[in-house]
Write an enzyme that holds these catalytic residues in place. Structure first.
Site, PDB file in Angstrom:
ATOM      1  CD1 TRP A 103       5.358   1.570  -6.285  1.00 53.00           C
ATOM      2  CD2 TRP A 103       5.197   2.000  -4.091  1.00 53.00           C
ATOM      3  NE1 TRP A 103       6.471   2.272  -5.901  1.00 53.00           N
ATOM      4  CE2 TRP A 103       6.394   2.556  -4.573  1.00 53.00           C
ATOM      5  CE3 TRP A 103       4.890   2.140  -2.742  1.00 53.00           C
ATOM      6  CZ2 TRP A 103       7.292   3.246  -3.748  1.00 53.00           C
ATOM      7  CZ3 TRP A 103       5.774   2.823  -1.907  1.00 53.00           C
ATOM      8  CH2 TRP A 103       6.958   3.366  -2.416  1.00 53.00           C
ATOM      9  CG  ASP A 173      -0.591   4.475  -5.610  1.00 46.15           C
ATOM     10  OD1 ASP A 173      -0.350   5.636  -6.013  1.00 46.15           O
ATOM     11  OD2 ASP A 173       0.234   3.791  -4.985  1.00 46.15           O
ATOM     12  CE  LYS A 197       7.403   8.286  -7.074  1.00 43.77           C
ATOM     13  NZ  LYS A 197       6.432   7.429  -6.514  1.00 43.77           N
TER      14      LYS A 197
HETATM   15  C1  LIG Z   1       6.323   6.663  -5.207  1.00 41.43           C
HETATM   16  C2  LIG Z   1       5.085   5.850  -5.041  1.00 41.43           C
HETATM   17  C3  LIG Z   1       4.483   5.674  -3.784  1.00 41.43           C
HETATM   18  C4  LIG Z   1       5.067   6.238  -2.512  1.00 41.43           C
HETATM   19  O1  LIG Z   1       4.942   7.597  -2.472  1.00 41.43           O
HETATM   20  P1  LIG Z   1       5.364   8.433  -1.151  1.00 41.43           P
HETATM   21  O2  LIG Z   1       5.008   9.810  -1.547  1.00 41.43           O
HETATM   22  O3  LIG Z   1       6.828   8.211  -0.957  1.00 41.43           O
HETATM   23  O4  LIG Z   1       4.578   7.913  -0.021  1.00 41.43           O
HETATM   24  C5  LIG Z   1       3.310   4.939  -3.714  1.00 41.43           C
HETATM   25  N1  LIG Z   1       2.753   4.399  -4.818  1.00 41.43           N
HETATM   26  C6  LIG Z   1       3.321   4.530  -6.038  1.00 41.43           C
HETATM   27  C7  LIG Z   1       2.665   3.917  -7.222  1.00 41.43           C
HETATM   28  C8  LIG Z   1       4.502   5.262  -6.176  1.00 41.43           C
HETATM   29  O5  LIG Z   1       5.055   5.406  -7.396  1.00 41.43           O
END
Ligand SMILES: *Cc1c(COP(=O)(O)O)cnc(C)c1O
Length: 362
Positions: A103, A173, A197
């Site tokens: 990521w 993030d 999540k």
């Molecule tokens: C799931 C995830 C993403 C991507 O998220 P989207 O909503 O599909 O764009 C980005 N960063 C992390 C750490 C994630 O777990």
């Protein structure tokens, strides 16, 4: 009673059953209005007050100071990868990026059209089993911000500290770790997270941003993706993801009822410890992430004989343990154990893993 199995999906992930039941009870007739919350204008005073209440519950849960704006946006974390440089670079041309896995690497790639992503530290050479230490970080005073991913959802790798970036704003993030434990929001310039999540359904993205960082977006930024414009319009510059916002509010209620983020952190630590202990005690399963950097949200493990993977997954499913397959890019197994995954799910998973191992002893 409907059937609810144990769901270890990385995302869209399990939601608390109590939240889904409440949403179900209110689905057709919200607040005695004879319509669904999905069928009402986002400008309706009832919707706007629900939305504001959801935000104040989030502020209460996370201790978000008043000089931070909370935005309820769309586009997912992936859209933010590009929106961060668009909104935050200002007159600068570079930002620092820490690379700890898939990521954070995607965030780095998305920076390219807007500026230079400087390498502020990487754990690639060690196979992403640890994170760069504070002393190993290469930080540049001229950078617009420092970006990192506190919890790498795919690798199951987590920071055990918050980087100190001095006067340069820290951007995180937090898609797979937000609301799993208390954090000191004042250490961050901007926090973002896709909802699917640990917050609510897919389609909603949270951005928590210190207000002095707003107002420098590059001229080509589309209005709905301009953080300052969204902040000035209470995230209602255009139609926000109304149902996601509502459901997130129900999740925030549920978290407050559970006792808040201290209590969630204790539960999450106990859940993760039990699962890692079972992995470490076994001959069949292994996880090679440095113990201090093992994720409490995404527990990855491999079987010593990958030929057993298919059977493991199929029998797990037959035992009501869903979505344990690791990310397609890394293989193996992954149990995502976010807030909504109860201790009973861990108990059942560990019992199944022990039983599977006993039946497959060499
Ligand atoms: C799931 C995830 C993403 C991507 O998220 P989207 O909503 O599909 O764009 C980005 N960063 C992390 C750490 C994630 O777990």
């Amino acid at each position: 009673m409907s059937k609810r199995l144990f769901n270890f999906c990385a995302g869209p992930a399990a939601l608390p059953t109590a939240v889904l039941e409440k949403a179900q009870a209110q689905l057709l007739d919200w607040q005695d209005r004879g319509l669904s919350v999905m069928e009402i204008s986002h400008r309706h005073p009832a919707f706007m007050s629900m939305a504001q209440e959801a935000e104040s519950k989030l502020r209460q849960l996370m201790g978000i100071p008043s000089n931070y704006k909370v935005l309820f946006l769309q586009g997912g974390a992936t859209a933010q990868f590009a929106l961060l440089p668009m909104n935050l670079l200002g007159s600068k041309t570079q930002a620092d990026y820490i690379d700890t896995g898939i990521w954070s690497a995607k965030a780095i790639d998305a920076m390219a059209p807007f500026g230079t992503a400087l390498d502020a530290g990487s754990s690639a050479s060690g196979g992403y089993r640890t994170v760069p230490s504070q002393a190993q970080l290469k930080l540049n005073k001229k950078s617009a911000y420092v970006h990192y991913c506190p919890n790498e959802t795919i690798g199951g790798l987590a920071f055990d500290y918050v980087p100190d970036t001095g006067l340069v704003p820290l951007v995180a993030d937090m898609s797979s770790t937000i609301l799993s434990e208390p954090i000191d929001v004042t250490k961050f310039g901007l926090i973002y997270a896709g909802a699917q999540k640990n917050i609510g359904p897919a389609g909603l993205t949270l951005v928590i941003v210190r207000d002095d960082l707003l107002g420098d977006a590059c001229a080509t930024t589309p209005n709905p993706f301009n953080y300052a414009l969204q902040a000035a319009n209470d995230s209602m510059l255009n139609t926000p993801p109304t149902y996601g916002w509502y459901l997130a509010g129900l999740v925030f209620d549920w978290l407050l009822q559970q006792g808040g983020l201290e209590v969630m952190a204790q539960k999450n630590t106990a859940k993760a410890q039990m699962l890692y202990q079972a992995i470490d005690d076994s001959e069949l399963y292994s996880n090679n992430v440095h113990s201090a950097n093992r994720s409490k949200m995404n527990v990855t493990f491999t079987l010593s004989d990958p030929a057993l993977d298919g059977e493991f997954l199929q029998q797990a499913q037959a035992n009501g343990l869903l979505n344990l397959k690791g990310h397609r890019s890394v293989g193996g197994m992954r149990a995502s154990i976010y807030n909504a995954v109860p201790q009973e799910a861990i108990d059942a998973l560990v019992a199944f893993m022990n039983d599977f191992e006993t039946r497959h002893q060499a």
